[in-house]
Scaffold this motif. Structure first.
Motif, PDB file in Angstrom:
ATOM      1  N   PHE A  16       0.850  -1.182   0.000  1.00 34.48           N
ATOM      2  CA  PHE A  16       0.000   0.000   0.000  1.00 34.48           C
ATOM      3  C   PHE A  16       0.887   1.234   0.000  1.00 34.48           C
ATOM      4  CE2 PHE A  16       1.061  -0.363   4.414  1.00 34.48           C
ATOM      5  CZ  PHE A  16       1.007   0.915   4.931  1.00 34.48           C
ATOM      6  N   SER A  17       0.312   2.359  -0.279  1.00 34.48           N
ATOM      7  CA  SER A  17       1.037   3.621  -0.233  1.00 34.48           C
ATOM      8  C   SER A  17       0.398   4.509   0.822  1.00 34.48           C
ATOM      9  CB  SER A  17       0.986   4.327  -1.593  1.00 34.48           C
ATOM     10  OG  SER A  17       1.698   3.589  -2.548  1.00 34.48           O
ATOM     11  N   ARG A  33       0.589  11.124  -1.684  1.00 31.77           N
ATOM     12  CA  ARG A  33       1.356   9.929  -1.309  1.00 31.77           C
ATOM     13  C   ARG A  33       2.617  10.313  -0.565  1.00 31.77           C
ATOM     14  NH1 ARG A  33       1.122   5.574  -6.213  1.00 31.77           N
ATOM     15  NH2 ARG A  33      -1.137   5.629  -6.434  1.00 31.77           N
ATOM     16  N   PRO A  36       6.544   6.080  -2.429  1.00 35.36           N
ATOM     17  CA  PRO A  36       6.206   5.536  -3.755  1.00 35.36           C
ATOM     18  C   PRO A  36       5.292   4.313  -3.624  1.00 35.36           C
ATOM     19  CG  PRO A  36       8.580   5.914  -3.556  1.00 35.36           C
ATOM     20  CD  PRO A  36       7.988   6.112  -2.191  1.00 35.36           C
ATOM     21  N   SER A  37       4.552   4.013  -4.664  1.00 36.52           N
ATOM     22  CA  SER A  37       3.634   2.869  -4.662  1.00 36.52           C
ATOM     23  C   SER A  37       4.355   1.590  -4.286  1.00 36.52           C
ATOM     24  CB  SER A  37       3.008   2.684  -6.047  1.00 36.52           C
ATOM     25  OG  SER A  37       2.195   3.780  -6.352  1.00 36.52           O
ATOM     26  N   GLY A  38       3.781   0.858  -3.337  1.00 35.00           N
ATOM     27  CA  GLY A  38       4.305  -0.445  -2.956  1.00 35.00           C
ATOM     28  C   GLY A  38       5.501  -0.426  -2.030  1.00 35.00           C
ATOM     29  N   ASP A  39       5.971   0.752  -1.591  1.00 30.71           N
ATOM     30  CA  ASP A  39       7.115   0.789  -0.678  1.00 30.71           C
ATOM     31  C   ASP A  39       6.763   0.349   0.732  1.00 30.71           C
ATOM     32  OD1 ASP A  39       8.990   1.492  -2.506  1.00 30.71           O
ATOM     33  OD2 ASP A  39       9.530   3.401  -1.583  1.00 30.71           O
TER      34      ASP A  39
END
Length: 109
Positions: A16-17, A33, A36-39
């Motif tokens: 999740f972000s 955000r 970053p996406s998926g970090d």
């Protein structure tokens, strides 16, 4: 006869972000955000379920008594978090269900 069976399950945390909400902007509240996406990932879920059963004959009928245990290690992992919380806060909003036992019997005709 007596039987013991178990099932272990592991589910990796979903990515999740995290977002920060800025409420005082002229166009209204805006979510931005923070990573970053998926970090970031939600925590993993691991459970152990088990069944203990004992079968025997009563008259000409087979009877089986059993106990099913779900989450027998009684883990209380947080499985979801508030993604709009502060960047350094990881407070769970949903946790695993607690240990539960189900007791039953089966009669074969």
């Amino acid at each position: 006869s007596s039987d013991l069976s178990a099932v272990a399950r592991y589910t990796d945390g979903q990515p999740f972000s995290r977002v920060l909400v800025f409420p005082g902007l002229s166009q209204g509240a805006e979510a931005v955000r923070a990573f970053p996406s998926g970090d970031s990932r939600f925590l993993y879920v691991g459970t152990l379920d088990a069944r203990l059963s004992k079968g025997f004959m009563v008259a000409s009928r087979r009877v089986e008594l059993f106990v099913d245990g779900y989450n027998v290690l009684n883990r209380a992992k947080g499985v979801e978090e508030n993604a709009a919380a502060a960047v350094d806060v990881r407070l769970p909003t949903v946790v695993q269900p607690p240990l539960s036992l189900h007791i039953g019997a089966r009669v074969s005709f």
